[in-house]
Design a protein around this motif. Sequence first.
Motif, PDB file in Angstrom:
ATOM      1  N   LEU A 195      92.139  26.752  14.029  1.00 28.25           N
ATOM      2  CA  LEU A 195      91.378  26.890  15.182  1.00 28.25           C
ATOM      3  C   LEU A 195      90.309  25.907  14.719  1.00 28.25           C
ATOM      4  O   LEU A 195      89.700  25.710  13.640  1.00 28.25           O
ATOM      5  CB  LEU A 195      90.744  28.130  15.206  1.00 28.25           C
ATOM      6  N   THR A 196      89.796  24.974  15.731  1.00 30.71           N
ATOM      7  CA  THR A 196      88.929  23.941  15.604  1.00 30.71           C
ATOM      8  C   THR A 196      87.685  24.071  16.454  1.00 30.71           C
ATOM      9  O   THR A 196      87.928  24.334  17.816  1.00 30.71           O
ATOM     10  CB  THR A 196      89.585  22.577  15.560  1.00 30.71           C
ATOM     11  N   THR A 197      86.574  24.084  15.879  1.00 29.12           N
ATOM     12  CA  THR A 197      85.411  23.575  16.786  1.00 29.12           C
ATOM     13  C   THR A 197      84.355  23.259  15.421  1.00 29.12           C
ATOM     14  O   THR A 197      84.577  23.206  14.347  1.00 29.12           O
ATOM     15  CB  THR A 197      85.063  25.037  17.317  1.00 29.12           C
ATOM     16  N   ASP A 198      82.942  23.677  15.910  1.00 30.80           N
ATOM     17  CA  ASP A 198      81.977  23.201  14.960  1.00 30.80           C
ATOM     18  C   ASP A 198      82.078  24.110  13.772  1.00 30.80           C
ATOM     19  O   ASP A 198      82.284  25.204  13.818  1.00 30.80           O
ATOM     20  CB  ASP A 198      80.607  23.507  15.576  1.00 30.80           C
ATOM     21  N   ASN A 199      81.832  23.615  12.403  1.00 30.06           N
ATOM     22  CA  ASN A 199      81.775  24.234  11.283  1.00 30.06           C
ATOM     23  C   ASN A 199      80.801  25.504  11.465  1.00 30.06           C
ATOM     24  O   ASN A 199      81.219  26.542  10.887  1.00 30.06           O
ATOM     25  CB  ASN A 199      81.489  23.623   9.898  1.00 30.06           C
ATOM     26  N   ALA A 200      79.852  25.511  11.963  1.00 28.10           N
ATOM     27  CA  ALA A 200      78.947  26.571  12.064  1.00 28.10           C
ATOM     28  C   ALA A 200      79.384  27.847  12.709  1.00 28.10           C
ATOM     29  O   ALA A 200      79.281  28.998  12.654  1.00 28.10           O
ATOM     30  CB  ALA A 200      77.500  26.255  12.684  1.00 28.10           C
ATOM     31  N   ILE A 201      80.034  27.605  13.833  1.00 23.77           N
ATOM     32  CA  ILE A 201      80.903  28.500  14.518  1.00 23.77           C
ATOM     33  C   ILE A 201      81.927  29.190  13.818  1.00 23.77           C
ATOM     34  O   ILE A 201      82.075  30.322  13.702  1.00 23.77           O
ATOM     35  CB  ILE A 201      81.518  27.817  15.836  1.00 23.77           C
ATOM     36  N   LEU A 202      82.702  28.361  13.186  1.00 27.35           N
ATOM     37  CA  LEU A 202      83.753  28.868  12.318  1.00 27.35           C
ATOM     38  C   LEU A 202      83.507  29.636  11.159  1.00 27.35           C
ATOM     39  O   LEU A 202      84.032  30.761  10.773  1.00 27.35           O
ATOM     40  CB  LEU A 202      84.510  27.575  11.847  1.00 27.35           C
ATOM     41  N   PHE A 203      82.120  29.224  10.594  1.00 21.97           N
ATOM     42  CA  PHE A 203      81.605  29.763   9.476  1.00 21.97           C
ATOM     43  C   PHE A 203      81.391  31.612  10.036  1.00 21.97           C
ATOM     44  O   PHE A 203      81.422  32.489   9.260  1.00 21.97           O
ATOM     45  CB  PHE A 203      80.341  29.698   8.843  1.00 21.97           C
ATOM     46  N   GLY A 204      80.872  31.636  11.206  1.00 22.65           N
ATOM     47  CA  GLY A 204      80.827  33.068  11.826  1.00 22.65           C
ATOM     48  C   GLY A 204      82.063  33.811  11.860  1.00 22.65           C
ATOM     49  O   GLY A 204      82.006  34.859  11.648  1.00 22.65           O
ATOM     50  N   MET A 205      83.010  33.171  12.333  1.00 15.81           N
ATOM     51  CA  MET A 205      84.277  33.672  12.296  1.00 15.81           C
ATOM     52  C   MET A 205      84.772  34.129  11.274  1.00 15.81           C
ATOM     53  O   MET A 205      85.517  35.497  10.911  1.00 15.81           O
ATOM     54  CB  MET A 205      85.320  32.686  13.080  1.00 15.81           C
ATOM     55  N   ALA A 206      84.870  33.285   9.958  1.00 13.76           N
ATOM     56  CA  ALA A 206      85.049  33.679   8.989  1.00 13.76           C
ATOM     57  C   ALA A 206      84.528  35.039   8.146  1.00 13.76           C
ATOM     58  O   ALA A 206      84.975  35.785   7.373  1.00 13.76           O
ATOM     59  CB  ALA A 206      85.092  32.471   7.902  1.00 13.76           C
ATOM     60  N   LYS A 207      83.048  35.022   8.390  1.00 18.85           N
ATOM     61  CA  LYS A 207      82.303  36.116   8.294  1.00 18.85           C
ATOM     62  C   LYS A 207      82.634  37.667   8.865  1.00 18.85           C
ATOM     63  O   LYS A 207      82.711  38.723   8.396  1.00 18.85           O
ATOM     64  CB  LYS A 207      80.835  35.808   8.486  1.00 18.85           C
ATOM     65  N   GLN A 208      83.386  37.354  10.033  1.00 22.84           N
ATOM     66  CA  GLN A 208      83.875  38.395  10.917  1.00 22.84           C
ATOM     67  C   GLN A 208      85.044  38.822  10.431  1.00 22.84           C
ATOM     68  O   GLN A 208      85.460  40.145  10.179  1.00 22.84           O
ATOM     69  CB  GLN A 208      84.010  38.064  12.439  1.00 22.84           C
ATOM     70  N   ASP A 209      85.853  37.965   9.655  1.00 18.87           N
ATOM     71  CA  ASP A 209      87.241  38.322   9.340  1.00 18.87           C
ATOM     72  C   ASP A 209      87.340  37.477   7.867  1.00 18.87           C
ATOM     73  O   ASP A 209      87.737  36.355   7.965  1.00 18.87           O
ATOM     74  CB  ASP A 209      88.371  38.090  10.106  1.00 18.87           C
ATOM     75  N   PRO A 210      87.257  38.250   6.730  1.00 14.35           N
ATOM     76  CA  PRO A 210      87.468  37.278   5.346  1.00 14.35           C
ATOM     77  C   PRO A 210      88.698  36.909   5.062  1.00 14.35           C
ATOM     78  O   PRO A 210      89.003  36.148   4.046  1.00 14.35           O
ATOM     79  CB  PRO A 210      86.811  38.573   4.396  1.00 14.35           C
ATOM     80  N   ASN A 211      89.931  37.511   6.145  1.00 19.17           N
ATOM     81  CA  ASN A 211      91.159  36.788   5.811  1.00 19.17           C
ATOM     82  C   ASN A 211      91.348  35.272   6.125  1.00 19.17           C
ATOM     83  O   ASN A 211      92.579  34.604   5.896  1.00 19.17           O
ATOM     84  CB  ASN A 211      92.187  37.627   6.505  1.00 19.17           C
ATOM     85  N   PHE A 212      90.222  34.748   6.793  1.00 19.47           N
ATOM     86  CA  PHE A 212      90.134  33.504   7.323  1.00 19.47           C
ATOM     87  C   PHE A 212      89.353  32.673   6.504  1.00 19.47           C
ATOM     88  O   PHE A 212      88.147  33.121   6.261  1.00 19.47           O
ATOM     89  CB  PHE A 212      89.779  33.370   8.725  1.00 19.47           C
ATOM     90  N   ALA A 213      89.365  31.414   6.408  1.00 19.55           N
ATOM     91  CA  ALA A 213      88.553  30.328   5.887  1.00 19.55           C
ATOM     92  C   ALA A 213      88.302  29.046   6.506  1.00 19.55           C
ATOM     93  O   ALA A 213      89.365  28.660   7.249  1.00 19.55           O
ATOM     94  CB  ALA A 213      88.981  30.293   4.225  1.00 19.55           C
ATOM     95  N   VAL A 214      87.070  28.581   6.159  1.00 18.78           N
ATOM     96  CA  VAL A 214      86.891  26.953   6.815  1.00 18.78           C
ATOM     97  C   VAL A 214      87.313  26.060   5.931  1.00 18.78           C
ATOM     98  O   VAL A 214      86.886  26.192   4.684  1.00 18.78           O
ATOM     99  CB  VAL A 214      85.657  26.976   7.338  1.00 18.78           C
ATOM    100  N   VAL A 215      88.219  24.951   6.396  1.00 21.07           N
ATOM    101  CA  VAL A 215      88.719  24.083   5.110  1.00 21.07           C
ATOM    102  C   VAL A 215      88.701  22.640   5.804  1.00 21.07           C
ATOM    103  O   VAL A 215      88.185  22.424   6.969  1.00 21.07           O
ATOM    104  CB  VAL A 215      90.149  24.379   5.140  1.00 21.07           C
ATOM    105  N   GLY A 216      88.462  22.010   4.609  1.00 24.62           N
ATOM    106  CA  GLY A 216      88.460  20.460   4.840  1.00 24.62           C
ATOM    107  C   GLY A 216      87.351  19.821   5.350  1.00 24.62           C
ATOM    108  O   GLY A 216      87.259  18.598   5.529  1.00 24.62           O
ATOM    109  N   GLY A 217      85.993  20.342   5.035  1.00 20.99           N
ATOM    110  CA  GLY A 217      84.573  19.895   5.200  1.00 20.99           C
ATOM    111  C   GLY A 217      84.783  19.425   6.573  1.00 20.99           C
ATOM    112  O   GLY A 217      85.386  20.240   7.614  1.00 20.99           O
ATOM    113  N   ILE A 218      83.932  18.569   7.189  1.00 22.30           N
ATOM    114  CA  ILE A 218      83.689  18.039   8.389  1.00 22.30           C
ATOM    115  C   ILE A 218      84.292  16.710   8.877  1.00 22.30           C
ATOM    116  O   ILE A 218      84.205  15.935   7.938  1.00 22.30           O
ATOM    117  CB  ILE A 218      82.316  18.138   9.072  1.00 22.30           C
ATOM    118  N   PHE A 219      84.952  16.565  10.080  1.00 19.20           N
ATOM    119  CA  PHE A 219      85.285  15.206  10.428  1.00 19.20           C
ATOM    120  C   PHE A 219      84.866  14.714  11.486  1.00 19.20           C
ATOM    121  O   PHE A 219      85.263  13.741  12.087  1.00 19.20           O
ATOM    122  CB  PHE A 219      86.923  15.247  10.682  1.00 19.20           C
TER     123      PHE A 219
END
Length: 266
Positions: A195-219
């Motif tokens: 799933l792709t969007t801004d890292n700040a939004i993705l960090f929120g999703m990862a906090k909701q479900d620890p089975n997921f992680a934000v990867v690759g830095g920002i592009f």
Amino acid sequence: MNAFKRLAVIITAVLLVMTVLAACGKSEAGGIKDIKKRGKFVAGVKYDTFLFGFKNPSNGQVEGFDVDMAKAISKKIFGDENKLELKEVTSKTRIPMLQNGEIDAIIATMTITDERKQQVDFSDVYFKAGQSLLVKKGSPIQSIADIKKGTKVLGAKGSTSVNNIREKAPDATVLEFDNYQDAFAALKAGQGDALTTDNAILFGMAKQDPNFAVVGGIFTDEPYGIAVKKGNTELQKLINDVIKSMQESGEYDTLYEHWMGEKPSK
């Protein structure tokens, strides 16, 4: 000049005056005077974006960084942060809702772009973000370089991230959803690889479900702005004053740390 011609001239003059007055009224619509007369500031925020604008299922309240920014603007206008109405927007609906007068401003993780500047006027940058990827832990996808032909990438309709991923990874299959929570649900259901969007939004999703992680830095660079109607310079200036005041007083850093868990980078 006969009576008929005189009447025609009078009618034309009256219509011209009415047109000018209507135009003036339209240009002022949504200004601070109108907001004060209404008695509340109406902000368009996300209801599905954890940490920014998210409807808490436990209490029914919409909470997040963007919501608190809306409260600060309401406090500036009225001296009372509670004279605020929140309306749900998505990446797809937010600009039309602003243009048709349903909301006074968009405060909804909205990236400032040249294309959008043709439709709305932006405040100064109030949040610096960058696009990244969210994957299930253990995924072979660890950066944008791992997005290959056949990789399914999920995103939200109307977001800059959808356009960016098509540019950065043209061989990917991009699936668009109405909002981020639908996209995240699809990722958890195995309908996509990332799933792709801004890292700040993705960090929120990862906090909701620890089975997921934000990867690759920002592009990409994704500076967020608060949008008002084109020509509404009065409200635009007031919002810029709020942002500047919060940054100078330290209130901004406190708010940022409360929601993001760390101080903003300088």
